[in-house]
Design an enzyme around this catalytic site. Structure first.
Site, PDB file in Angstrom:
ATOM      1  CG  LEU A  43      36.096  33.683  26.347  1.00 51.91           C
ATOM      2  CD1 LEU A  43      35.297  34.976  26.292  1.00 51.91           C
ATOM      3  CD2 LEU A  43      35.833  32.838  25.116  1.00 51.91           C
TER       4      LEU A  43
ATOM      5  CB  THR B  18      41.461  32.060  36.537  1.00 49.68           C
ATOM      6  OG1 THR B  18      40.256  32.748  36.889  1.00 49.68           O
ATOM      7  CG2 THR B  18      41.148  30.632  36.117  1.00 49.68           C
TER       8      THR B  18
ATOM      9  CE  LYS C  91      42.572  35.659  39.658  1.00 51.30           C
ATOM     10  NZ  LYS C  91      41.895  36.955  39.398  1.00 51.30           N
TER      11      LYS C  91
ATOM     12  CG  ASP D 276      43.518  40.148  37.761  1.00 49.66           C
ATOM     13  OD1 ASP D 276      43.290  40.025  36.542  1.00 49.66           O
ATOM     14  OD2 ASP D 276      43.361  39.226  38.578  1.00 49.66           O
TER      15      ASP D 276
ATOM     16  N   GLY E 244      32.077  42.052  47.290  1.00 51.51           N
ATOM     17  CA  GLY E 244      32.797  40.786  47.359  1.00 51.51           C
ATOM     18  C   GLY E 244      34.203  40.953  47.895  1.00 51.51           C
TER      19      GLY E 244
ATOM     20  N   GLY F 208      39.799  37.076  45.633  1.00 55.17           N
ATOM     21  CA  GLY F 208      41.077  37.445  45.036  1.00 55.17           C
ATOM     22  C   GLY F 208      40.988  38.635  44.119  1.00 55.17           C
TER      23      GLY F 208
ATOM     24  CB  ALA G 284      35.285  37.930  53.009  1.00 56.25           C
TER      25      ALA G 284
END
Length: 273
Positions: free
Chosen positions: A18, A64, A68, A105, A128, A131, A157
């Site tokens: 969007l 995005t 990133k 961000d 999570g 990025g 991670a």
């Protein structure tokens, strides 16, 4: 007719984005008649070559997933935030033709969380380790170096995030994904996982109504966990809130004029109604 100035969002997949709605509405509201913003599908391996082909009319790129991290490699310079986090969501064309990397961000998240009334030092549960999770750690640093517990499906991670947290002075620990079923002891829960990954957590014990839930997903909305949290009286923030907030910084950097925030949000809400 070719626009005098161009910008775009890059990623793969990208058709759902969007960002064109937001930025083009901003151009109209700000009277920037010579500007156009589009979406371009681009894989990691394709980014350097694509950037090399862009002419001088290109003023900025929103970046995005999954770009990133690689975005930093095509930039001649980067902001302290992008450097510290190791990820960028913004590439700005400089007057010498080079690219500057930034991460809006972080400022976007802080703006959204402050708007929800979140005070400094909240205990944060982070779902999570990608990025956007790095941006959440950057936001934690600006929220009084708030302590973060990250729940990850892959231990590696979490290990990759630890140096980022250490560099920013954020108290940090890694927990296995299986422990994410009880999150009621946190002031803020931030989900950066893909849609569907956290749905099962809606079957867990209820959270206190003071717990703020921030889900970076915006399609579909609400997610099952967001709907569950809202039903329990928790303040809920969405990926649409973040998309809007981070775009304001990009718009200003690309165009050199303040972003018309209200007009951009109105366009976003209309597109998702």
């Amino acid at each position: 007719m070719t626009s005098a100035y161009r910008a775009a969002v890059l990623g793969k997949p990208i058709a759902h984005s969007l960002s064109p709605v937001l930025h083009n509405a901003g151009y109209t509201a700000a009277g920037l008649t010579g500007w156009a913003y589009s979406a371009i599908e681009c894989a990691e391996s394709e980014l350097p070559g694509l950037v090399d082909t862009l002419g001088p009319e290109w003023r900025g790129l929103s970046v995005t997933m999954p770009l990133k991290e690689v975005a930093l490699t095509v930039a001649a310079q980067a902001s302290p935030a992008a450097t510290a986090l190791g990820v960028a969501n913004t590439l700005v064309r400089r007057t010498d033709g080079s690219w500057f990397a930034d991460n809006t961000d972080v400022t976007g998240m802080v703006s959204v969380l402050r708007g929800a009334g979140l005070a400094d030092g909240p205990a944060i549960a982070l779902l999570g380790g990608g990025g956007t999770a790095r941006a959440a750690i950057g936001a934690a640093a600006r929220l009084g170096h708030a302590p973060v517990t990250v729940f990850v499906r892959r231990p590696e991670a979490g290990a990759e995030l630890a140096p980022v947290a250490a560099a920013l002075g954020v108290p940090f620990r890694v927990a296995p994904w299986s422990e994410a079923t009880t999150l009621g002891g946190y002031d803020l829960v931030v989900s950066t996982v893909p849609k569907g990954a956290a749905d099962h957590l809606a079957a867990g014990p209820p959270w206190p109504a003071t717990t703020v839930y921030f889900d970076v997903v915006y399609d579909p909305w609400p997610t099952p966990l967001a709907a569950w949290a809202a039903a329990g009286g928790c303040p809920v923030l969405s990926g649409l809130d973040l998309l809007h907030a981070q775009a304001l910084g990009q718009f200003a950097q690309f165009t050199g004029v303040p972003a018309p925030a209200d007009a951009m949000r109105e366009a976003l809400d209309k597109a998702t109604a």
